[in-house]
Enzyme design. Structure first.
Site, PDB file in Angstrom:
ATOM      1  N   ASP A  68      -5.794  27.714 -28.166  1.00 43.60           N
ATOM      2  CA  ASP A  68      -4.887  28.208 -27.126  1.00 43.60           C
ATOM      3  C   ASP A  68      -3.679  28.979 -27.672  1.00 43.60           C
ATOM      4  O   ASP A  68      -2.975  29.629 -26.927  1.00 43.60           O
ATOM      5  CB  ASP A  68      -4.391  27.057 -26.231  1.00 43.60           C
ATOM      6  CG  ASP A  68      -3.696  25.959 -27.023  1.00 43.60           C
ATOM      7  OD1 ASP A  68      -3.490  26.136 -28.243  1.00 43.60           O
ATOM      8  OD2 ASP A  68      -3.352  24.927 -26.421  1.00 43.60           O
ATOM      9  N   ARG A 242       1.247  24.022 -21.808  1.00 40.07           N
ATOM     10  CA  ARG A 242       0.232  25.021 -21.503  1.00 40.07           C
ATOM     11  C   ARG A 242       0.643  25.893 -20.324  1.00 40.07           C
ATOM     12  O   ARG A 242       1.582  25.588 -19.590  1.00 40.07           O
ATOM     13  CB  ARG A 242      -1.095  24.304 -21.225  1.00 40.07           C
ATOM     14  CG  ARG A 242      -1.675  23.642 -22.484  1.00 40.07           C
ATOM     15  CD  ARG A 242      -2.180  24.682 -23.449  1.00 40.07           C
ATOM     16  NE  ARG A 242      -3.195  25.472 -22.798  1.00 40.07           N
ATOM     17  CZ  ARG A 242      -4.499  25.243 -22.881  1.00 40.07           C
ATOM     18  NH1 ARG A 242      -4.948  24.278 -23.633  1.00 40.07           N
ATOM     19  NH2 ARG A 242      -5.367  26.008 -22.243  1.00 40.07           N
ATOM     20  N   TYR A 251      -1.954  17.125 -29.564  1.00 40.64           N
ATOM     21  CA  TYR A 251      -2.722  16.898 -30.789  1.00 40.64           C
ATOM     22  C   TYR A 251      -2.245  15.566 -31.344  1.00 40.64           C
ATOM     23  O   TYR A 251      -1.054  15.414 -31.659  1.00 40.64           O
ATOM     24  CB  TYR A 251      -2.456  17.997 -31.815  1.00 40.64           C
ATOM     25  CG  TYR A 251      -3.127  19.313 -31.495  1.00 40.64           C
ATOM     26  CD1 TYR A 251      -4.504  19.456 -31.623  1.00 40.64           C
ATOM     27  CD2 TYR A 251      -2.383  20.407 -31.080  1.00 40.64           C
ATOM     28  CE1 TYR A 251      -5.121  20.664 -31.339  1.00 40.64           C
ATOM     29  CE2 TYR A 251      -2.995  21.623 -30.791  1.00 40.64           C
ATOM     30  CZ  TYR A 251      -4.363  21.741 -30.922  1.00 40.64           C
ATOM     31  OH  TYR A 251      -4.972  22.928 -30.634  1.00 40.64           O
ATOM     32  N   PRO A 332      -6.639  22.831 -36.443  1.00 45.22           N
ATOM     33  CA  PRO A 332      -6.190  23.653 -35.305  1.00 45.22           C
ATOM     34  C   PRO A 332      -4.680  23.684 -35.096  1.00 45.22           C
ATOM     35  O   PRO A 332      -4.183  24.575 -34.419  1.00 45.22           O
ATOM     36  CB  PRO A 332      -6.850  22.979 -34.093  1.00 45.22           C
ATOM     37  CG  PRO A 332      -7.681  21.882 -34.599  1.00 45.22           C
ATOM     38  CD  PRO A 332      -7.309  21.616 -36.013  1.00 45.22           C
TER      39      PRO A 332
HETATM   40  C1  LIG Z   1     -14.965  22.019 -29.808  1.00 45.09           C
HETATM   41  C2  LIG Z   1     -13.914  22.884 -30.432  1.00 45.09           C
HETATM   42  C3  LIG Z   1     -12.597  22.555 -30.263  1.00 45.09           C
HETATM   43  C4  LIG Z   1     -11.599  23.356 -30.823  1.00 45.09           C
HETATM   44  N1  LIG Z   1     -10.311  23.014 -30.605  1.00 45.09           N
HETATM   45  C5  LIG Z   1      -9.350  23.806 -31.069  1.00 45.09           C
HETATM   46  C6  LIG Z   1      -8.016  23.533 -30.815  1.00 45.09           C
HETATM   47  O1  LIG Z   1      -7.709  22.533 -30.190  1.00 45.09           O
HETATM   48  N2  LIG Z   1      -7.068  24.396 -31.281  1.00 45.09           N
HETATM   49  C7  LIG Z   1      -7.399  25.490 -32.022  1.00 45.09           C
HETATM   50  O2  LIG Z   1      -6.517  26.252 -32.424  1.00 45.09           O
HETATM   51  N3  LIG Z   1      -8.671  25.768 -32.298  1.00 45.09           N
HETATM   52  C8  LIG Z   1      -9.641  24.958 -31.846  1.00 45.09           C
HETATM   53  N4  LIG Z   1     -10.921  25.242 -32.120  1.00 45.09           N
HETATM   54  C9  LIG Z   1     -11.193  26.340 -33.038  1.00 45.09           C
HETATM   55  C10 LIG Z   1     -11.170  27.670 -32.354  1.00 45.09           C
HETATM   56  O3  LIG Z   1     -11.753  27.571 -31.096  1.00 45.09           O
HETATM   57  C11 LIG Z   1     -11.897  28.603 -33.291  1.00 45.09           C
HETATM   58  O4  LIG Z   1     -11.128  28.753 -34.480  1.00 45.09           O
HETATM   59  C12 LIG Z   1     -12.149  29.942 -32.705  1.00 45.09           C
HETATM   60  O5  LIG Z   1     -12.782  29.835 -31.481  1.00 45.09           O
HETATM   61  C13 LIG Z   1     -12.997  30.732 -33.694  1.00 45.09           C
HETATM   62  O6  LIG Z   1     -13.606  31.763 -33.047  1.00 45.09           O
HETATM   63  P1  LIG Z   1     -15.052  32.271 -33.439  1.00 45.09           P
HETATM   64  O7  LIG Z   1     -15.314  33.391 -32.532  1.00 45.09           O
HETATM   65  O8  LIG Z   1     -15.126  32.471 -34.887  1.00 45.09           O
HETATM   66  O9  LIG Z   1     -16.043  31.047 -33.147  1.00 45.09           O
HETATM   67  P2  LIG Z   1     -16.334  30.209 -31.843  1.00 45.09           P
HETATM   68  O10 LIG Z   1     -15.224  30.264 -30.880  1.00 45.09           O
HETATM   69  O11 LIG Z   1     -16.768  28.869 -32.318  1.00 45.09           O
HETATM   70  O12 LIG Z   1     -17.549  30.960 -31.162  1.00 45.09           O
HETATM   71  C14 LIG Z   1     -18.839  30.904 -31.657  1.00 45.09           C
HETATM   72  C15 LIG Z   1     -19.800  31.230 -30.533  1.00 45.09           C
HETATM   73  O13 LIG Z   1     -21.087  31.402 -31.070  1.00 45.09           O
HETATM   74  C16 LIG Z   1     -22.029  30.719 -30.269  1.00 45.09           C
HETATM   75  N5  LIG Z   1     -23.154  30.380 -31.133  1.00 45.09           N
HETATM   76  C17 LIG Z   1     -23.164  29.472 -32.135  1.00 45.09           C
HETATM   77  N6  LIG Z   1     -24.357  29.460 -32.728  1.00 45.09           N
HETATM   78  C18 LIG Z   1     -25.119  30.364 -32.093  1.00 45.09           C
HETATM   79  C19 LIG Z   1     -26.453  30.801 -32.267  1.00 45.09           C
HETATM   80  N7  LIG Z   1     -27.230  30.298 -33.220  1.00 45.09           N
HETATM   81  N8  LIG Z   1     -26.928  31.749 -31.446  1.00 45.09           N
HETATM   82  C20 LIG Z   1     -26.161  32.282 -30.473  1.00 45.09           C
HETATM   83  N9  LIG Z   1     -24.882  31.894 -30.267  1.00 45.09           N
HETATM   84  C21 LIG Z   1     -24.370  30.958 -31.080  1.00 45.09           C
HETATM   85  C22 LIG Z   1     -21.243  29.517 -29.759  1.00 45.09           C
HETATM   86  O14 LIG Z   1     -21.843  28.984 -28.600  1.00 45.09           O
HETATM   87  C23 LIG Z   1     -19.891  30.115 -29.512  1.00 45.09           C
HETATM   88  O15 LIG Z   1     -19.779  30.649 -28.234  1.00 45.09           O
HETATM   89  C24 LIG Z   1     -11.951  24.478 -31.573  1.00 45.09           C
HETATM   90  C25 LIG Z   1     -13.291  24.800 -31.746  1.00 45.09           C
HETATM   91  C26 LIG Z   1     -14.261  24.044 -31.185  1.00 45.09           C
HETATM   92  C27 LIG Z   1     -15.709  24.430 -31.363  1.00 45.09           C
END
Ligand SMILES: Cc1cc2nc3c(=O)[nH]c(=O)nc-3n(C[C@H](O)[C@H](O)[C@H](O)COP(=O)(O)OP(=O)(O)OC[C@H]3O[C@@H](n4cnc5c(N)ncnc54)[C@H](O)[C@@H]3O)c2cc1C
Length: 589
Positions: A68, A242, A251, A332
């Protein structure tokens, strides 16, 4: 925003006319619709000649939870995408941070209250908004882009093969997709990373944390301020108010894990999180009325050795990339995950576009891993220190507060500094504009647009449109025409003269006295209309020449990459050096 260039178009100018792409092969396949994947998709969606697809294993867009925190630097990037104002209006603004520590009776008490962002760091605020809403803004951009790009939900990537020649084959639950480039933005458990056999390396801190978004009543006074609480014996709590005025994120530090133990083994429930939060907040009360979202996690800082299938020293240019959590994970609380992931994608987007346009050599793609891997490593080092400082017991309250302040520039996202390399020149002429360090992001400042006396931020002329910007801070000698002819040489035949490099002039003269001849204002479009938004004058209240320490006699050329980082600073008179550098990085038309 400029529009109606080629004739009046009714309706929302953001909705661009759709274009037909008859290509059957996929240029770029993006895996994952998290912040990294959507940043890249929204960026590439505007280029009709690039066929982009984005697949996602979930059945639809994210609705709640996850990250967020939106750093100032990310807001600067959102401005380039055109939706910073929407985020600004909806988000919680982090203005001040408070610190609470135990007094000598062990009761938590406020020990500090500081400005969250140092004055002058960025024209943009630090804000808090659900990651899901950030996704929504990107999805809107994609829908309104000429390619009308939509994610293909319910499509899971299971593996890929990279032949010596020809497109990469990507296996999904709906069959095989062939793509010239594949970008794994598929999160911490990335299937693309696994297919490349690139391990995430690093360590776990063996500490379990809980996160929950709640609606609650409390007599804790700072519930609407970002607050770090370190209790005497019950652990630490970080409060992130928020968007919307009522919801709040906690957290919460939970138990230490045993070596090799996973947080999932503990079967923690929301009640455990609430109980832990109540103990930390005592004697203040907490009545949780609704848990909107919650999760538990263990802290670990990990990074891969490279962010692409081939390394910077390999002869073969990369064709498969990983970005975001797929190649670096951290705790996070410092709020970096989403921000750094989006910056990875912003860095890669324009490079892919330049190569697919045929303007840049494939070697440009090596710079993605080289630049972003170094930044990820810095983030990991920072995060490790931050997470430990946060959880340290019995430390002097001032020590943590000092630590927090020292790193505020870093968490604002503006400390990214690319080292000299193929895209970042040496600092030979840096003294001409010390406020624009080469390798750092272009730090905006107020100016007055000459044509309509509009007070605005100069940095907001940089759009996420793949163009380079050449800011000409005029000194005592006029170089306008020569510079105009240099940038026009780089425009492809038939394209607008500023299609590749957008030249903007900033003069020292007050806006009511400046003359049109001080800048090159090219004729554009089918009617050859003059683009009169190329000339800027200082804002008398905050003069950009003083703010960014520009040499008033010689002036300065500040060349800015499509991702807003300063590539070079040169004297306006050294046109040969400019031509050499430009030919090397943007290629010739
Ligand atoms: C459950 C959870 C809680 C989090 N909580 C926090 C928090 O409280 N505070 C904070 O700052 N950060 C938090 N994060 C971390 C933050 O969300 C990430 O750092 C950020 O989203 C990274 O972005 P990204 O695009 O690299 O990956 P992600 O946001 O993880 O996106 C990856 C995407 O790829 C998709 N995907 C995965 N594997 C496949 C596949 N094989 N085929 C097709 N699609 C696929 C997933 O469904 C997802 O939509 C959290 C992450 C998660 C997963």
């Amino acid at each position: 925003m400029q529009y109606h260039l080629n004739g009046f178009r009714p309706g929302d100018p953001k909705r661009q006319p759709a274009t037909q792409n008859t290509k059957t092969d996929t240029d770029v396949l993006i895996v994952g619709t998290g912040p990294a994947g959507l940043t890249l998709a929204a960026y590439l969606a505007q280029f009709s000649h690039i066929r982009t697809r984005i697949v996602e294993q979930r059945d639809g867009p994210l609705v709640m939870g996850q990250a967020d925190g939106i750093a100032c630097r990310t807001m600067e990037m959102f401005e380039a995408f055109g939706f910073a104002h929407l985020v600004d209006r909806e988000a919680y603004h982090v203005n001040e941070t408070t610190f609470w520590n135990p007094d000598n009776t062990g009761t938590i008490t406020r020990t500090g209250r500081i400005d969250d962002v140092e004055a002058g760091l960025s024209e943009m605020p630090h804000v808090i908004l659900s990651q899901a809403r950030v996704h929504d803004f990107y999805l809107d951009l994609m829908r309104n882009a000429p390619t009308r790009l939509e994610p293909e939900y319910g499509t899971q990537v299971t593996g890929l093969t990279i032949p010596d020649e020809g497109p990469v084959s990507v296996e999904t639950n709906h069959g095989t997709i062939q793509a010239h480039y594949v970008v794994g933005c598929d999160g911490a458990r990335s299937a693309v990373r696994r297919a490349l056999d690139i391990p995430l390396k690093g360590e776990a801190e063996n500490a379990a944390w809980g996160v929950m978004d709640i609606l609650a009543t409390t007599d804790f006074p700072d519930i609407r301020l970002k607050t770090a609480i370190q209790s005497k014996n019950q652990g630490s709590l970080l409060i992130i108010p928020r968007e919307g005025g009522y919801m709040v994120r906690f957290y919460i530090e939970l138990a230490k894990l045993n070596p090799n133990e996973r947080v999932a083994d503990r079967d923690l429930t929301p009640d455990d999180l609430i109980a832990a939060a109540k103990l930390i907040l005592a004697p203040y009360t907490l009545y949780v009325k609704d848990i909107v979202w919650w999760s538990v996690y263990e802290i670990g800082q990990r990074v891969t050795d490279q962010f692409a299938d081939t390394g910077p020293n390999d002869d073969i240019p990369p064709r498969v990339f990983i970005a975001g959590d797929a190649c670096h994970t951290h705790s996070p609380k410092a709020g970096q995950g989403m921000n750094v992931s989006m910056q990875d994608a912003f860095n890669l987007g324009w490079k892919l576009q330049s190569v697919l346009d045929g303007r840049a050599s494939h070697d440009l793609l090596h710079t993605y891993s080289a630049e972003r891997r170094a930044i990820a490593q810095e983030l990991i080092d920072f995060d490790r220190e931050f997470a430990r400082a946060f959880a340290a017991r019995g430390q002097d309250p001032q020590t943590f507060q000092n630590h927090f302040q020292k790193h505020a520039r870093y968490t604002a996202g503006i400390e990214t500094h690319y080292k000299p390399g193929p895209l970042t020149a040496a600092d030979t002429h840096q003294h001409l504009a010390t406020g624009y360090p080469i390798g750092k992001r272009f730090h905006s400042a107020p100016v007055i647009r000459w044509a309509d006396a509009h007070k605005m931020q100069l940095g907001h002329t940089i759009l996420a449109d793949g163009r380079w910007r050449l800011f000409h801070f005029a000194g005592n000698t006029d170089h306008t025409e020569t510079l105009a002819s240099i940038i026009a040489q780089h425009a492809p035949k038939g394209a607008e003269p500023d299609a590749i490099i957008d030249l903007r002039t900033i003069v020292q003269t007050p806006h009511r006295e400046a003359q049109a001849t001080a800048a090159h204002m090219p004729a554009k479009g089918q009617f050859h209309l003059q683009d009169r938004e190329k000339l800027f004058c200082p804002d008398p209240g905050s003069n950009i020449f003083d703010m960014r320490a520009i040499d008033r006699e010689i002036g300065a050329l500040v060349l800015v990459r499509p991702d807003q980082y300063v590539s070079h600073v040169l004297p306006p008179g050294q046109q040969d050096a400019l031509v050499t550098w430009l030919s090397q990085i943007v290629g010739s038309a």
